[in-house]
Design a protein around this motif. Structure first.
Motif, PDB file in Angstrom:
ATOM      1  N   ARG A 254       0.753  -1.217  -0.206  1.00 11.25           N
ATOM      2  CA  ARG A 254       0.048  -0.067   0.070  1.00 11.25           C
ATOM      3  C   ARG A 254       0.927   1.343  -0.051  1.00 11.25           C
ATOM      4  O   ARG A 254       0.292   2.391  -0.629  1.00 11.25           O
ATOM      5  CB  ARG A 254      -0.964  -0.009   1.368  1.00 11.25           C
ATOM      6  CG  ARG A 254      -1.972  -1.066   1.292  1.00 11.25           C
ATOM      7  CD  ARG A 254      -2.978  -1.016   2.398  1.00 11.25           C
ATOM      8  NE  ARG A 254      -4.092  -1.962   2.251  1.00 11.25           N
ATOM      9  CZ  ARG A 254      -5.094  -1.910   1.659  1.00 11.25           C
ATOM     10  NH1 ARG A 254      -5.475  -0.665   1.127  1.00 11.25           N
ATOM     11  NH2 ARG A 254      -6.006  -2.704   1.591  1.00 11.25           N
ATOM     12  N   PHE A 255       2.001   1.197   0.497  1.00  9.16           N
ATOM     13  CA  PHE A 255       2.839   2.480   0.494  1.00  9.16           C
ATOM     14  C   PHE A 255       3.790   2.522  -0.217  1.00  9.16           C
ATOM     15  O   PHE A 255       4.547   1.457  -0.796  1.00  9.16           O
ATOM     16  CB  PHE A 255       3.687   2.616   2.101  1.00  9.16           C
ATOM     17  CG  PHE A 255       2.435   2.881   3.317  1.00  9.16           C
ATOM     18  CD1 PHE A 255       2.229   4.207   3.595  1.00  9.16           C
ATOM     19  CD2 PHE A 255       2.085   1.822   3.777  1.00  9.16           C
ATOM     20  CE1 PHE A 255       1.346   4.324   4.446  1.00  9.16           C
ATOM     21  CE2 PHE A 255       0.990   2.179   5.081  1.00  9.16           C
ATOM     22  CZ  PHE A 255       0.661   3.351   5.286  1.00  9.16           C
ATOM     23  N   SER A 256       4.037   3.647  -1.013  1.00  9.77           N
ATOM     24  CA  SER A 256       5.015   3.849  -1.909  1.00  9.77           C
ATOM     25  C   SER A 256       5.604   5.308  -1.971  1.00  9.77           C
ATOM     26  O   SER A 256       5.114   6.170  -0.808  1.00  9.77           O
ATOM     27  CB  SER A 256       4.310   4.051  -3.335  1.00  9.77           C
ATOM     28  OG  SER A 256       3.433   5.066  -3.498  1.00  9.77           O
ATOM     29  N   ALA A 257       6.772   5.491  -2.200  1.00  9.58           N
ATOM     30  CA  ALA A 257       7.441   6.770  -2.115  1.00  9.58           C
ATOM     31  C   ALA A 257       8.379   7.158  -3.274  1.00  9.58           C
ATOM     32  O   ALA A 257       8.530   6.437  -4.283  1.00  9.58           O
ATOM     33  CB  ALA A 257       8.428   6.670  -1.009  1.00  9.58           C
ATOM     34  N   GLY A 291       3.007   7.996  -0.776  1.00 10.17           N
ATOM     35  CA  GLY A 291       1.616   7.672  -1.084  1.00 10.17           C
ATOM     36  C   GLY A 291       1.046   6.313  -0.502  1.00 10.17           C
ATOM     37  O   GLY A 291       1.922   5.621  -0.143  1.00 10.17           O
ATOM     38  N   TYR A 292      -0.322   6.598  -0.147  1.00 12.37           N
ATOM     39  CA  TYR A 292      -0.785   5.486   0.348  1.00 12.37           C
ATOM     40  C   TYR A 292      -2.113   4.842  -0.635  1.00 12.37           C
ATOM     41  O   TYR A 292      -2.867   5.516  -0.885  1.00 12.37           O
ATOM     42  CB  TYR A 292      -1.422   5.720   1.657  1.00 12.37           C
ATOM     43  CG  TYR A 292      -2.256   4.736   2.247  1.00 12.37           C
ATOM     44  CD1 TYR A 292      -1.659   3.576   2.981  1.00 12.37           C
ATOM     45  CD2 TYR A 292      -3.809   4.740   2.322  1.00 12.37           C
ATOM     46  CE1 TYR A 292      -2.614   2.537   3.395  1.00 12.37           C
ATOM     47  CE2 TYR A 292      -4.662   3.707   2.855  1.00 12.37           C
ATOM     48  CZ  TYR A 292      -3.927   2.525   3.563  1.00 12.37           C
ATOM     49  OH  TYR A 292      -4.610   1.570   4.030  1.00 12.37           O
ATOM     50  N   SER A 293      -1.819   3.523  -1.009  1.00 18.37           N
ATOM     51  CA  SER A 293      -2.748   2.991  -2.175  1.00 18.37           C
ATOM     52  C   SER A 293      -3.052   3.915  -3.031  1.00 18.37           C
ATOM     53  O   SER A 293      -4.249   3.770  -3.728  1.00 18.37           O
ATOM     54  CB  SER A 293      -3.954   2.501  -1.333  1.00 18.37           C
ATOM     55  OG  SER A 293      -3.921   1.554  -0.421  1.00 18.37           O
ATOM     56  N   PHE A 297      -1.584  11.283  -0.492  1.00 14.36           N
ATOM     57  CA  PHE A 297      -0.362  11.736  -0.534  1.00 14.36           C
ATOM     58  C   PHE A 297      -0.147  12.783   0.134  1.00 14.36           C
ATOM     59  O   PHE A 297      -0.780  13.617   0.628  1.00 14.36           O
ATOM     60  CB  PHE A 297      -0.160  12.270  -2.146  1.00 14.36           C
ATOM     61  CG  PHE A 297      -0.550  11.042  -3.306  1.00 14.36           C
ATOM     62  CD1 PHE A 297       0.430  10.062  -3.692  1.00 14.36           C
ATOM     63  CD2 PHE A 297      -1.888  11.175  -3.905  1.00 14.36           C
ATOM     64  CE1 PHE A 297      -0.100   9.206  -4.610  1.00 14.36           C
ATOM     65  CE2 PHE A 297      -2.152  10.143  -4.743  1.00 14.36           C
ATOM     66  CZ  PHE A 297      -1.204   9.158  -5.048  1.00 14.36           C
ATOM     67  N   LEU A 298       1.355  12.542   0.738  1.00  9.44           N
ATOM     68  CA  LEU A 298       1.893  13.504   1.539  1.00  9.44           C
ATOM     69  C   LEU A 298       3.260  13.958   0.728  1.00  9.44           C
ATOM     70  O   LEU A 298       3.943  13.298   0.582  1.00  9.44           O
ATOM     71  CB  LEU A 298       2.116  12.989   2.931  1.00  9.44           C
ATOM     72  CG  LEU A 298       2.966  13.920   3.929  1.00  9.44           C
ATOM     73  CD1 LEU A 298       1.921  15.163   4.298  1.00  9.44           C
ATOM     74  CD2 LEU A 298       3.359  13.129   5.215  1.00  9.44           C
ATOM     75  N   ARG A 299       3.155  15.221   0.628  1.00  9.36           N
ATOM     76  CA  ARG A 299       4.477  15.881  -0.146  1.00  9.36           C
ATOM     77  C   ARG A 299       5.182  16.855   0.951  1.00  9.36           C
ATOM     78  O   ARG A 299       4.838  17.571   1.691  1.00  9.36           O
ATOM     79  CB  ARG A 299       4.172  16.245  -1.320  1.00  9.36           C
ATOM     80  CG  ARG A 299       3.147  15.430  -2.105  1.00  9.36           C
ATOM     81  CD  ARG A 299       3.014  16.146  -3.298  1.00  9.36           C
ATOM     82  NE  ARG A 299       1.845  15.140  -4.306  1.00  9.36           N
ATOM     83  CZ  ARG A 299       0.540  15.231  -4.304  1.00  9.36           C
ATOM     84  NH1 ARG A 299       0.085  16.514  -3.712  1.00  9.36           N
ATOM     85  NH2 ARG A 299      -0.256  14.343  -4.925  1.00  9.36           N
ATOM     86  N   GLY A 324       2.584  19.564   1.313  1.00 10.81           N
ATOM     87  CA  GLY A 324       1.315  19.477   0.515  1.00 10.81           C
ATOM     88  C   GLY A 324       0.820  18.179   0.653  1.00 10.81           C
ATOM     89  O   GLY A 324       1.372  17.227   1.319  1.00 10.81           O
ATOM     90  N   VAL A 325      -0.487  18.104   0.459  1.00  6.24           N
ATOM     91  CA  VAL A 325      -1.165  16.883   0.605  1.00  6.24           C
ATOM     92  C   VAL A 325      -2.255  16.723  -0.657  1.00  6.24           C
ATOM     93  O   VAL A 325      -2.392  17.605  -1.509  1.00  6.24           O
ATOM     94  CB  VAL A 325      -2.122  16.760   1.639  1.00  6.24           C
ATOM     95  CG1 VAL A 325      -1.370  16.986   2.985  1.00  6.24           C
ATOM     96  CG2 VAL A 325      -3.056  17.936   1.969  1.00  6.24           C
ATOM     97  N   GLY A 326      -2.521  15.468  -0.961  1.00  3.58           N
ATOM     98  CA  GLY A 326      -3.242  15.071  -2.229  1.00  3.58           C
ATOM     99  C   GLY A 326      -4.471  13.921  -1.993  1.00  3.58           C
ATOM    100  O   GLY A 326      -4.058  13.019  -1.282  1.00  3.58           O
ATOM    101  N   VAL A 327      -5.443  13.903  -2.615  1.00  3.51           N
ATOM    102  CA  VAL A 327      -6.486  12.728  -2.320  1.00  3.51           C
ATOM    103  C   VAL A 327      -6.797  12.553  -3.696  1.00  3.51           C
ATOM    104  O   VAL A 327      -7.308  13.582  -4.708  1.00  3.51           O
ATOM    105  CB  VAL A 327      -7.437  13.203  -1.696  1.00  3.51           C
ATOM    106  CG1 VAL A 327      -8.633  11.966  -1.601  1.00  3.51           C
ATOM    107  CG2 VAL A 327      -7.245  13.586  -0.133  1.00  3.51           C
ATOM    108  N   ALA A 328      -6.600  11.272  -4.274  1.00  7.49           N
ATOM    109  CA  ALA A 328      -7.224  10.865  -5.713  1.00  7.49           C
ATOM    110  C   ALA A 328      -8.162   9.865  -5.729  1.00  7.49           C
ATOM    111  O   ALA A 328      -8.226   8.838  -4.634  1.00  7.49           O
ATOM    112  CB  ALA A 328      -5.832  10.463  -6.353  1.00  7.49           C
ATOM    113  N   THR A 329      -9.332   9.958  -6.403  1.00  6.90           N
ATOM    114  CA  THR A 329     -10.539   8.995  -6.547  1.00  6.90           C
ATOM    115  C   THR A 329     -11.280   8.945  -7.874  1.00  6.90           C
ATOM    116  O   THR A 329     -11.396   9.973  -8.345  1.00  6.90           O
ATOM    117  CB  THR A 329     -11.208   9.128  -5.299  1.00  6.90           C
ATOM    118  OG1 THR A 329     -12.303   7.952  -5.516  1.00  6.90           O
ATOM    119  CG2 THR A 329     -11.971  10.402  -5.385  1.00  6.90           C
ATOM    120  N   HIS A 330     -11.122   8.025  -8.604  1.00  9.14           N
ATOM    121  CA  HIS A 330     -11.994   7.869  -9.867  1.00  9.14           C
ATOM    122  C   HIS A 330     -11.540   8.762 -10.906  1.00  9.14           C
ATOM    123  O   HIS A 330     -12.375   9.539 -11.623  1.00  9.14           O
ATOM    124  CB  HIS A 330     -13.305   7.891  -9.605  1.00  9.14           C
ATOM    125  CG  HIS A 330     -14.063   6.718  -8.796  1.00  9.14           C
ATOM    126  ND1 HIS A 330     -13.957   6.947  -7.256  1.00  9.14           N
ATOM    127  CD2 HIS A 330     -14.311   5.264  -8.839  1.00  9.14           C
ATOM    128  CE1 HIS A 330     -14.406   5.895  -6.879  1.00  9.14           C
ATOM    129  NE2 HIS A 330     -14.741   4.829  -7.805  1.00  9.14           N
TER     130      HIS A 330
END
Length: 359
Positions: A254-257, A291-293, A297-299, A324-330
């Motif tokens: 689940r975790f990437s960087a 990144g999580y899944s 995202f945390l930057r 920064g932060v981010g949220v992604a969906t669909h």
């Protein structure tokens, strides 16, 4: 033989204009068209503007057009808004990018940076000295850039993509002055496993911006100061080179960087950067993204490393942190970033970006 020529031509091309820029160092300003160096996109600015090697979205037309080949879907749109100095300066960016086929992509982008509702009080008093508030007029000072970007995957080197920008610049100072300019950028990206490399050459042809002053609006002011002025002038933007590298890590399921760095290299003399000579200045930047899944995202990132003189006369180095932060969906991506974090909170900038990708 052809491959060797293609490899050598970009280097010779850039060296030619680098030498040309050195010859023009005396007459060319260091900070011409500087609104194009503020940056776009909350993801990028939250990472300190580190993007030349890793960008793969609709903002690639600005950071490195070669990254357009990695677009997630066929149609990609992006919009950003940010404000500086308590909302006085407003920055906006919009882009549309599309995959033409499996090997090429096209994008169109618009940038605006401006100050609106500036009061013109030159006619505040009438000929009798009385105040007339209804004579106050308002105007805007704004800079615009229109970019058309094209990218294509290379057939002779796996993992290599090439891209270019054609940009039109329009700058306006109310009814007082306006300017038009034109320039070209070129970029490349190379992927090797989890490693990414990028190069972005801005204003490779040297960008010329032609200013035209309005004598009807300015002549009275200049005559009061007993100065003359030219109604036309040329502003020169010299070439700039950005070299970047990044690496991606899949730490768990689940975790990437992603960790990346850029070197912003200018050729217009000594600047207040970490590395500087009389000819070349190098401004390093470092950024990361967790990144999580592929959903949250945390930057963070640091850039703008400069030396300041303290009250005691001693120098000290300061860096500019970014978050920064981010949220992604669909296919929908919402990014927030806090950039230009400084001792003076008025200088900080909150950036909001929205992007959507669909087939």
């Amino acid at each position: 033989m052809a491959k060797r020529f293609l490899l050598a031509f970009p280097l010779l091309f850039f060296l030619f204009f680098t030498r040309s820029g050195q010859a023009q160092e005396i007459s060319a300003p260091k900070y011409s068209n500087e609104f194009l160096n503020i940056g776009v996109g909350a993801r990028a600015l939250g990472m300190g503007g580190v993007q030349s090697a890793i960008v793969r979205d609709a903002t690639a037309g600005f950071w490195n057009p070669a990254g357009l080949v990695g677009l997630p879907k066929r149609h990609n749109v992006s919009y950003m808004h940010s404000e500086l100095f308590a909302g006085i300066i407003k920055n906006d960016f919009g882009s549309y990018a599309t995959n033409l086929d499996s090997t090429s992509a096209l994008a169109f982008s618009v940038i605006r940076s401006g100050v609106d509702d500036i009061a013109d009080t030159r006619r505040l008093q009438n000929e009798y000295g009385a105040i007339q508030y209804d004579s106050i007029e308002f105007f805007s000072v704004a800079d615009y850039a229109f970019l058309a970007s094209y990218a294509r995957r290379s057939n002779w080197l796996p993992g290599l993509t090439l891209g270019a920008n054609a940009k039109i610049i329009y700058r306006n100072v109310g009814d007082f002055a306006s300017a038009w300019g034109f320039g070209l950028d070129a970029g490349a990206q190379l992927r090797r496993g989890n490693w990414q490399f990028g190069v972005m050459a801005k204003d490779i042809t040297t960008t010329f911006t032609a200013w035209k002053l309005n004598p009807d609006e300015l002549e009275s002011t200049y005559l009061q100061e007993e100065n003359s002025f030219n109604t036309n002038s040329i502003e020169v933007t010299l070439p700039r080179l950005i070299l970047g590298a990044g690496r991606s890590f899949q730490m768990t399921d689940r975790f990437s960087a992603t960790v990346a760095t850029d070197l912003d290299i200018t050729f217009d003399g000594k600047r207040n950067t970490l590395l500087a000579t009389g000819v070349v200045s190098v401004d390093p930047r470092v950024g990361f993204e967790l990144g999580y899944s592929n959903t949250v995202f945390l930057r963070g990132g640091i850039n703008n490393i400069q030396q300041f003189e303290n009250l005691d006369g001693k120098g000290s180095w300061k860096v500019q942190p970014n978050f920064g932060v981010g949220v992604a969906t669909h296919g929908l991506l919402l990014d927030l970033a806090l950039s230009k974090v400084a001792d003076n909170s008025q200088a900080s900038s909150l950036i909001v970006s929205v992007a959507y990708s669909f087939d």
